[in-house]
Structures are given as C-alpha cells and as structure tokens.
Design a protein around this motif. Structure first.
Motif, PDB file in Angstrom:
ATOM      1  N   SER A 635       0.845  -1.211   0.000  1.00 55.58           N
ATOM      2  CA  SER A 635       0.000   0.000   0.000  1.00 55.58           C
ATOM      3  C   SER A 635       0.879   1.260   0.000  1.00 55.58           C
ATOM      4  N   TYR A 636       0.377   2.286  -0.649  1.00 54.36           N
ATOM      5  CA  TYR A 636       1.094   3.561  -0.712  1.00 54.36           C
ATOM      6  C   TYR A 636       0.059   4.687  -0.596  1.00 54.36           C
ATOM      7  N   ASP A 637       0.382   5.667   0.236  1.00 56.78           N
ATOM      8  CA  ASP A 637      -0.535   6.787   0.440  1.00 56.78           C
ATOM      9  C   ASP A 637      -0.283   7.849  -0.630  1.00 56.78           C
ATOM     10  N   TRP A 638      -1.082   7.805  -1.700  1.00 57.67           N
ATOM     11  CA  TRP A 638      -0.892   8.732  -2.811  1.00 57.67           C
ATOM     12  C   TRP A 638      -1.327  10.165  -2.448  1.00 57.67           C
ATOM     13  N   ASN A 639      -2.130  10.308  -1.396  1.00 62.23           N
ATOM     14  CA  ASN A 639      -2.624  11.634  -1.014  1.00 62.23           C
ATOM     15  C   ASN A 639      -1.531  12.515  -0.427  1.00 62.23           C
ATOM     16  N   ILE A 640      -0.486  11.894   0.132  1.00 62.52           N
ATOM     17  CA  ILE A 640       0.606  12.684   0.732  1.00 62.52           C
ATOM     18  C   ILE A 640       1.194  13.638  -0.290  1.00 62.52           C
ATOM     19  N   ASN A 641       1.319  13.162  -1.517  1.00 66.80           N
ATOM     20  CA  ASN A 641       1.890  13.991  -2.576  1.00 66.80           C
ATOM     21  C   ASN A 641       0.813  14.592  -3.479  1.00 66.80           C
ATOM     22  N   LYS A 651       0.187  15.449 -20.417  1.00 71.25           N
ATOM     23  CA  LYS A 651       0.827  15.713 -21.707  1.00 71.25           C
ATOM     24  C   LYS A 651       1.354  17.139 -21.785  1.00 71.25           C
ATOM     25  N   THR A 652       0.689  18.063 -21.058  1.00 73.24           N
ATOM     26  CA  THR A 652       1.119  19.475 -21.064  1.00 73.24           C
ATOM     27  C   THR A 652       1.040  20.031 -19.645  1.00 73.24           C
ATOM     28  N   ALA A 653       1.766  21.125 -19.417  1.00 71.50           N
ATOM     29  CA  ALA A 653       1.734  21.794 -18.106  1.00 71.50           C
ATOM     30  C   ALA A 653       0.350  22.363 -17.834  1.00 71.50           C
ATOM     31  N   GLN A 654      -0.322  22.848 -18.881  1.00 73.76           N
ATOM     32  CA  GLN A 654      -1.657  23.439 -18.708  1.00 73.76           C
ATOM     33  C   GLN A 654      -2.657  22.403 -18.211  1.00 73.76           C
ATOM     34  N   GLU A 655      -2.465  21.166 -18.673  1.00 74.60           N
ATOM     35  CA  GLU A 655      -3.367  20.082 -18.262  1.00 74.60           C
ATOM     36  C   GLU A 655      -3.295  19.884 -16.753  1.00 74.60           C
ATOM     37  N   LYS A 656      -2.095  20.027 -16.181  1.00 77.59           N
ATOM     38  CA  LYS A 656      -1.939  19.883 -14.729  1.00 77.59           C
ATOM     39  C   LYS A 656      -2.585  21.070 -14.002  1.00 77.59           C
ATOM     40  N   ILE A 657      -2.392  22.264 -14.562  1.00 75.36           N
ATOM     41  CA  ILE A 657      -2.996  23.462 -13.940  1.00 75.36           C
ATOM     42  C   ILE A 657      -4.513  23.327 -13.897  1.00 75.36           C
ATOM     43  N   ASP A 658      -5.059  22.817 -15.022  1.00 78.23           N
ATOM     44  CA  ASP A 658      -6.509  22.659 -15.108  1.00 78.23           C
ATOM     45  C   ASP A 658      -7.030  21.607 -14.131  1.00 78.23           C
ATOM     46  N   ASN A 659      -6.112  20.747 -13.655  1.00 75.63           N
ATOM     47  CA  ASN A 659      -6.510  19.680 -12.708  1.00 75.63           C
ATOM     48  C   ASN A 659      -6.174  20.059 -11.273  1.00 75.63           C
ATOM     49  N   GLY A 660      -6.064  21.343 -11.009  1.00 76.43           N
ATOM     50  CA  GLY A 660      -5.820  21.808  -9.649  1.00 76.43           C
ATOM     51  C   GLY A 660      -4.404  21.577  -9.174  1.00 76.43           C
ATOM     52  N   ASN A 661      -3.446  21.488 -10.146  1.00 80.12           N
ATOM     53  CA  ASN A 661      -2.029  21.264  -9.832  1.00 80.12           C
ATOM     54  C   ASN A 661      -1.775  19.974  -9.039  1.00 80.12           C
ATOM     55  N   LYS A 662      -2.666  19.023  -9.212  1.00 80.48           N
ATOM     56  CA  LYS A 662      -2.419  17.723  -8.578  1.00 80.48           C
ATOM     57  C   LYS A 662      -1.352  16.962  -9.363  1.00 80.48           C
ATOM     58  N   ASN A 663      -0.555  16.204  -8.629  1.00 78.02           N
ATOM     59  CA  ASN A 663       0.484  15.413  -9.276  1.00 78.02           C
ATOM     60  C   ASN A 663      -0.135  14.212 -10.012  1.00 78.02           C
ATOM     61  N   SER A 664       0.493  13.881 -11.128  1.00 77.66           N
ATOM     62  CA  SER A 664       0.150  12.608 -11.790  1.00 77.66           C
ATOM     63  C   SER A 664       0.872  11.477 -11.058  1.00 77.66           C
ATOM     64  N   ILE A 665       0.503  10.233 -11.414  1.00 77.67           N
ATOM     65  CA  ILE A 665       1.179   9.079 -10.791  1.00 77.67           C
ATOM     66  C   ILE A 665       2.658   9.084 -11.162  1.00 77.67           C
ATOM     67  N   HIS A 666       2.972   9.421 -12.405  1.00 78.67           N
ATOM     68  CA  HIS A 666       4.374   9.469 -12.833  1.00 78.67           C
ATOM     69  C   HIS A 666       5.166  10.459 -11.979  1.00 78.67           C
ATOM     70  N   GLU A 667       4.593  11.621 -11.723  1.00 77.57           N
ATOM     71  CA  GLU A 667       5.307  12.653 -10.961  1.00 77.57           C
ATOM     72  C   GLU A 667       5.556  12.196  -9.525  1.00 77.57           C
ATOM     73  N   THR A 668       4.557  11.595  -8.916  1.00 79.67           N
ATOM     74  CA  THR A 668       4.730  11.107  -7.545  1.00 79.67           C
ATOM     75  C   THR A 668       5.759   9.993  -7.501  1.00 79.67           C
ATOM     76  N   LEU A 669       5.713   9.093  -8.479  1.00 81.33           N
ATOM     77  CA  LEU A 669       6.700   8.006  -8.525  1.00 81.33           C
ATOM     78  C   LEU A 669       8.097   8.562  -8.777  1.00 81.33           C
ATOM     79  N   HIS A 670       8.188   9.613  -9.605  1.00 80.24           N
ATOM     80  CA  HIS A 670       9.462  10.282  -9.876  1.00 80.24           C
ATOM     81  C   HIS A 670      10.089  10.779  -8.565  1.00 80.24           C
ATOM     82  N   ILE A 671       9.267  11.430  -7.734  1.00 77.74           N
ATOM     83  CA  ILE A 671       9.745  11.942  -6.437  1.00 77.74           C
ATOM     84  C   ILE A 671      10.226  10.792  -5.553  1.00 77.74           C
ATOM     85  N   LYS A 672       9.438   9.739  -5.515  1.00 75.41           N
ATOM     86  CA  LYS A 672       9.752   8.584  -4.660  1.00 75.41           C
ATOM     87  C   LYS A 672      11.069   7.927  -5.079  1.00 75.41           C
ATOM     88  N   LEU A 673      11.227   7.626  -6.379  1.00 76.52           N
ATOM     89  CA  LEU A 673      12.413   6.904  -6.856  1.00 76.52           C
ATOM     90  C   LEU A 673      13.667   7.778  -6.785  1.00 76.52           C
TER      91      LEU A 673
END
Length: 822
Positions: A635-641, A651-673
């Motif tokens: 188990s992993y607490d995805w809400n922490i990040n 696919k784009t930075a704007q897409e993240k902004i439009d999603n409330g600047n929430k991290n994607s799974i790739h970004e959270t995994l990037h931080i972890k690894l």
C-alpha cells in the motif's frame, strides 16, 4: 524324368539345418515341392517359402487324442534359491504321479552347460531323484546309453541343455522342470509337444514346473500364475498360424516393379521388418505411380500393393567418407521407405529411414493426392486410447512462459508421470511422450512427438506394420478424448486454429533452436556477406502491423532487419522480398530461412498468458489455477503527494494546472524513486518503452534492475480494477523480451536513450555503458503501479491476473512480482 513327379523326403537336424535345407531346395530348383512342418514359422522369423494349403491344428490333435492334457504348475516360493525350489517341487510332483500309478519321467531343462553342472549337484544333494545329464559335449554312444537307461526305468529323468526338444519320441516324458524357459514360440511349441504325446500306457497330464514370470511368448504370458495352458497353447498356435497365413496373403498383393539397379540376390519381401515409426498426415489419397529420387541413392527395390494402398522402396547410397579425398574407402548404406494410405480415416503414414522434416515434406508432396495437412497434437494424443496400466518412461514439457531460461523440460525414468503436478499446467504444455501399457491383453509401447510423429519400440513385418497403422488411424480420428488418469493428463494439449484467439505481444525461439545454436548466413548470390548466431537476433512483434489473422515479426541484429509475417495457413513468409538471401546453417546443413522457421517455428506469446507453439494454440490456464494473496499488495498513500490516481501522466503543463495542480502518478513516482539513491534512474515512458521507469543499483557481485510499469486508475477510489490491472500486467509480460540477456538489455536502453539523454534522471549513457561492460550479473525485478487496487478491494479475478503474471516471472527466472496499490 521330365514330366514325372519324384518325391524326395528328407529329415534334417543339427546346427546347420537351415544351410543344409536351403541347399537341398536349391538343388531341385525346378521341381515342385510340398513342405511339411510342425510349426509353419521359423524361430529366426525368416521366411518359409510357399503357401499354407493345409493346417492340422493343435486343437484337432486334442480332438484326435494325439495331443494330451498339459498343465502349468507355478512354483511359488520365498526361497532365494529358485533352482532348489523347482527341484523340490519336481520331486514332489514325480512321487505323487508315481503313487497315482503313472509311469512318468522327468526332464530338467536349462540353456547353459555350466548351469546344468550345478543342477546335477543340486538335485543329488537335495532330492532322491535319479537323474543324468546329457549335452552336446557327450559322445553319441554315451547319450544313447543314457536314453536307454531312461526307457528301461533305471533313471527317473534327465538334465538337458537344449537337447531332445525335437525328434525325440518318448511319451512317458511328462514332467518338465523348467529352470530356463525357452523364449521363442516355435521352440516352446515343439518342447511342449514332446510332453503332450499320448501313445503310451499309464500316462496322465503333462506337467510343466517353473517360477512365475512376465516372459511373453507369442504375446502371451505363459508363465504367469494361473495360466491355463490347455487353452492358451491351442489358441496361441492357431493365432500365430493364422497371422502367418495373413502375412503371406498381404505380401502376395505387392507387385515388384523393375528398377534400374541390379542386385545379385533377390530381397525377400517377407524378411523386411521395419521399425514402427511414422509421420502422419491428413490427405485426400495416395499416388502409387510416383517414385522417389534422392541425390546419391539408387533404388534397388520397389513394390506396390494397390489393394492395400501401400508402396515400398529400398535405396542404396554409396559414398566416400568426408574425411578422405580419394575413393579408396567407400561407405555403403541402405534405406527403407514405406508409404501407406488408410482410406477409412484419410490418413497417410510415412515410414522413412531418413527422418529430417524437410525430407518428410518432400515425400508427402510426392505421394499425397490433393490437399494434405499435418495432424495436430490434440489428435495425435489419441494414439494412447484404450491403453491400460500406463507407465511413462519419457515425457517432454514445452515451456509456455515468455523468455524462460528453460524452453523445454524432459522427465525420464520409471513412472515419470508421477512427477507431473497440476501446477505444471500453468507453465508447461504437452511436448512428447513415450510409455508402455496393455492393449487387448498384450504389452505395448507407444510414443509421439510434435510434427505428428508416432512410434512403438518394435519391428514388424510389413502386413503387421500396416495393421499397426490402421489401429493408429482408428484412434486418431476417434471422437473420444483420451485420459490416462495419471499426472500426464495435467499437461495441456495444443489445438489447430485458423486465427489468433488473442493479440500477440512477444515471441521466443523454438526449443530445437536453443539446443542446436544455428547460424544465420546473409548471402548475395554465392558470397557470404555475414555470419551471425541466430540466437543473437532480437525478435520483435510489430503490433501496429499485426492482426488476429496475421502477425508482423522483425528479426533484428545491428543494421540487419528481416521482415517476416506469420499466419496459420502459410506459416512464415517474407513481408517484402529481401534484398539478400538468408540461410540457416545447423550442424553443417543449410536450410532456407523460411523452411527453417516453418519446421522449427517461433513460440509466440499471446495476451491472457496463452501461447502458440509448433503452430498450435494453447489456451490460458483456468482462473482457479492461480492465486495471489491480497497481503502481497504494497500500500502507498498517494494523497501525501497530492496525487490524482486517475491521471497516469500529463501531456502538457496546462493540463496539470486545469486539474488543480495535482500530481500525476508518474510525478509522484518520480519523487519517490529520486529519493532512493539509485545509481541509474531512467524515465522511458513513450511508444516502444522498455518500462515507464527503470532503476539500477550496483552491488559487489550484481546489478539489481527494476522495471516499473504504471497504469492510472479508471476511478477516483480503489476498487476491482480488472481492466487496469490486466493492461499493466501485460506490459510486464511484454517487457521481459528486453531482459533475456545483458546484450539485449544494453542495446535496447542505448537505442532508447541515444537521441534522448534527458531520459537519464540519475546517471548517464557513459555510466550505464560502463556498468554493462562489467562482468557482474543482472538481476531483474518487475513492479506494477496501480493505485486502483488495494488489499481491501481485492477480487478473485484480480488475484488470477496478478498470480499468473507472478508465475510467469518466477518461471522465467526473475524475481517475484512487486505490486504497489493504495
């Protein structure tokens, strides 16, 4: 005088019987001859010339009271000295017969002179029987005196070494102590016949004493406990004589064809005794008018039976050994070929001394009429029908796991079937088999392998060989399913299909390719441009060019790309005619590349863990065969990040902004690894990826490499995400293709990062290359990231998918699957 019939009667005996008899027959070459024999079959199984025109059977001799009752008396004992046990029982039977008023005498039978000497001493020390030994070392006068003493009652019996079996008329000889049973039917019948005569007074049943054994004589176990010889001997003699008559009748239907090559001695068709081995095809008929042409061979015998749809060839090959330049030494070898077509089943059987796949294909092309196809493993397995008490000696298991270090496993030894468990069905399929059992009261052996080959460990005369093929044919076309009720049934059997039942994702080499390590030659006309090991080529399924009807497959090594296509109708073909010729060299023999792959096809892996092997489809394992424990999910607490688990990547930075600047799974995994101190960290997400993330850590003796595959959740909360899990698990299965060896992995990573150095989050190309050039081993692990699953929402279907993936990895030599959820 010419035109008169002058009978010549001869009685022949001794070691040179056959030589003498043959010369007598030849001396009267033009004369009409009638032969008389007690057994119309020779103990050496060679031909007795002539037709059977009259049979005076043993059963008729019983009716006429010429042949008396006989009985087998098994000597049951725990005494390790079985000779002593037989001696004591013989004395007991002799005294009982004497007390009953019978005038019976004994023959103690063995087959070795030294054994006879020891039996003389054994009987003298342990019984009161008066016995005398006779054998071929004694003079005729001595033997004659001993027989006279026997007739006069001065002896109770004699100890013989293969003497007095034929031509000895003493009907009072009624007790046989058999220390060494005769093995041939002719000898056995003649031996028994001397004891079964009735032309004397005060005689009763002939008694034969022996230790019970599994010895088969004429396909019957005469010496098993409970055997009723009165019935067995009458039927056995009749069966063998009828079989002999049938053999001659069938052989008479073969017409000998003229050949271009003269041989001094005629070949006796009766004496042809081929090994029971055939390759089976489905065909519309047989072309009996065709002949064979083999380079370096001359046909020395050619016979056709139109009545039985069979054709026979014998060829002669004369060549000098390859290790001598002159013709001073010559090798001469003969080859046998039989082609038979069974009309009722529509099956063509080929027996060939040359057993290469290419040669079989040439023969079926010549002799099969109309369309022809090989027989599927599912149908060939039916040759095991109606065989009871099976015991398997050799079982081959085809590994169905992608990139396993073991492509084929062989289990050999007594009762090999006992080692196969239900769990084997997950990763292995039926490969080949050789076993023994009982069929219609007789012991049989049977084996089969891929390519529709069937064999039995026996040699048979041609009529019996044809009958064997007929028996196989009736089983192969049977609608019944074969179950041996042993562990062997756990191995799945492939079926012939006309399309891919599921999408293909990868392939590996045929087990023979791994064993033979062939070379691929690139040619321009007769010039060899390059020579490489075939195993060095990468195999890539071009999924974007493939369908459920046809696959696009590339073989890739450096700048060489061979473009192939594969379907179930034409098998392997070129997608485009190549600029160069490609030849496969195996053990000094060259094959066209397409011919090679059609004979030793790639093993193709499909979704849902299904497989194509030897052009046959192996369905996925049953869902209940796999189980992955829920507590293995990390188990992993995805809400922490602040992670949106439905968003795998932006696919784009704007897409993240439009999603409330929430991290994607790739970004959270990037931080972890990035925080876990790896020596190499690569982000390879994209078309043709090895994995989304690849980590490498160096140890003293190894590099641990982990391939991370990510799939976003199709819902905001963890649940039964079957589709999500299946997709990410298939990515794991496919990525194994790039981890089969260090060279493949290194080449793939360097190729993926050549134009994109930014893929290295930690490390760079030079560090990676240096690591790969070291002699340390690579240990691969695979991790799936699927936030849509959790221990609390784990279903049986999810368990099956994860367990099947895990099993595929472990069976292929990798570490166990790591699953990270929520």
């Amino acid at each position: 005088m010419h035109g008169h019939f002058a009978p010549v009667l001869g009685g022949l005996f001794g070691r040179n019987l056959q030589f003498t008899w043959t010369n007598v027959v030849k001396a009267f070459g033009d004369a009409r001859k009638i032969y008389f024999t007690a057994t119309p079959f020779r103990r050496d199984k060679k031909e007795i010339k002539g037709k059977l025109i009259y049979i005076y059977s043993i059963s008729k001799a019983y009716e006429d009271k010429i042949f008396g009752d006989i009985g087998y008396y098994p000597v049951i004992t725990d005494n390790p000295n079985i000779d002593l046990a037989i001696a004591l029982e013989t004395e007991k039977v002799f005294l009982n017969d004497k007390k009953a008023g019978f005038k019976h005498f004994i023959m103690v039978r063995t087959e070795r002179k030294d054994h006879a000497e020891s039996l003389v001493e054994l009987y003298e020390k342990n019984t009161a029987l008066r016995l005398k030994k006779i054998d071929s070392t004694l003079s005729y006068r001595t033997i004659k005196r001993t027989i006279k003493k026997l007739r006069d009652g001065e002896l109770d019996g004699i100890i013989c070494v293969d003497m007095l079996g034929e031509g000895f008329d003493f009907p009072n000889l009624k007790i046989a102590a058999i220390h060494s049973p005769k093995k041939s039917l002719a000898n056995t019948l003649q031996f028994i016949g001397r004891f079964a005569r009735t032309n004397a007074e005060n005689i009763g049943e002939a008694k034969f004493l022996a230790i019970p054994s599994d010895i088969e004589i004429g396909k019957k176990r005469l010496y098993e406990e409970g055997a009723i010889w009165n019935d067995i001997i009458k039927n056995l003699s009749k069966e063998v004589i009828e079989e002999e008559d049938e053999i001659k009748t069938v052989l008479d239907t073969f017409e000998k064809e003229e050949t271009d090559f003269y041989i001094k001695e005629d070949i006796s068709f009766y004496n042809l005794n081929p090994y029971c081995h055939v390759k089976v095809y489905k065909a519309d008929g047989i072309n009996l008018d065709e002949t064979i042409e083999i380079a370096g061979h001359k046909i020395i015998y050619h016979a056709i039976s139109k009545e039985h749809n069979a054709i026979v060839f014998i060829t002669k090959e004369t060549e000098k050994p390859k290790w001598i330049l002159t013709n001073e030494l010559i090798n001469i070898q003969h080859y046998f070929f039989l082609i038979y077509y069974d009309i009722d089943s529509g099956l063509l059987f080929i027996n060939s001394s040359i057993k290469t796949i290419r040669f079989y294909d040439e023969l079926v092309e010549i002799f099969a009429e109309g369309e022809y196809n090989r027989i599927s493993k599912y149908q060939i397995n039916k040759v095991l029908l109606d065989i009871t008490a099976p015991e398997f000696f050799n079982i081959g298991m085809q590994n169905r796991s992608a990139n396993s270090g073991e492509s084929y496993r062989i289990i050999a030894g007594p009762n090999a079937e006992n080692t196969i468990r239900k769990s084997h069905s997950k990763n292995y399929a039926n490969g080949h088999v050789f076993m023994k059992g009982t069929s219609e009261g007789s012991n049989v052996t049977i084996g089969y392998s891929s390519g529709s080959k069937v064999w039995s460990n026996a040699y048979e005369k041609i009529p019996n060989f044809i009958n064997w093929c007929k028996t196989l044919a009736s089983k192969i076309i049977s609608e019944r399913d074969e179950k041996t009720n042993t562990g062997f049934d756990n191995l799945p059997i492939g079926k012939v299909v006309d399309s891919f039942q599921l999408p293909a994702h990868s392939a590996t080499w045929h087990q023979d390719t791994f064993g033979e390590t062939p070379f691929l030659l690139k040619l321009q006309e007769d010039d060899i441009l390059s020579t490489n090991q075939l195993l060095d080529f990468a195999i890539e399924i071009r999924t974007e060019l493939s369908s459920l009807v046809q696959l696009a497959i590339d073989l890739i090594l450096d700048d060489t790309i061979i473009q192939l296509k594969y379907d179930f109708q034409n098998h392997f073909q070129f997608r485009e005619i190549p600029e160069f010729n490609f030849v496969i060299e195996t053990n000094g023999h060259n094959d066209d590349l397409l011919d090679y792959f059609n004979d030793t096809p790639l093993q193709i892996y499909l979704d849902d863990f299904a497989t194509i092997a030897n052009h046959e489809f192996f369905a996925p394992a049953n869902e209940g065969d796999y189980q992955y424990l829920a507590d293995k999910i990390l188990s992993y607490d995805w809400n922490i990040n602040n992670t949106d688990i439905t968003k795998e990547f932006y696919k784009t930075a704007q897409e993240k902004i439009d999603n409330g600047n929430k991290n994607s799974i790739h970004e959270t995994l990037h931080i972890k690894l990035s925080s876990e101190n790896y020596d190499i960290l690569i982000y390879d997400h994209g078309t043709g990826e090895v994995a989304d993330y690849i980590t490498l850590k160096e140890f003293a003796d190894k590099f641990e490499i982990n391939l991370y595959h990510v799939k976003g959740s199709s819902g905001n909360n963890p649940g039964d995400r079957v589709t999500d899990v299946y997709e990410v698990c298939m990515q794991v299965i496919k990525s194994q293709a790039w981890t089969t060896n260090k060279h493949t992995f290194k080449s793939k990573i360097l190729n993926r990062t050549k134009e994109h150095p930014e893929k290295y989050i930690v490390g760079n190309k030079d560090i990676f290359t240096d690591f790969m050039n070291e002699g340390k081993r690579l240990v691969f692990s695979f991790t799936i990231i699927q936030p849509g699953i959790s221990q609390a929402t784990f279903s049986p279907k999810l368990s099956h998918i994860l367990a099947a993936t895990d099993d595929s990895l472990v069976n292929s030599g990798y570490e166990s699957l790591i699953a990270i959820g929520s």
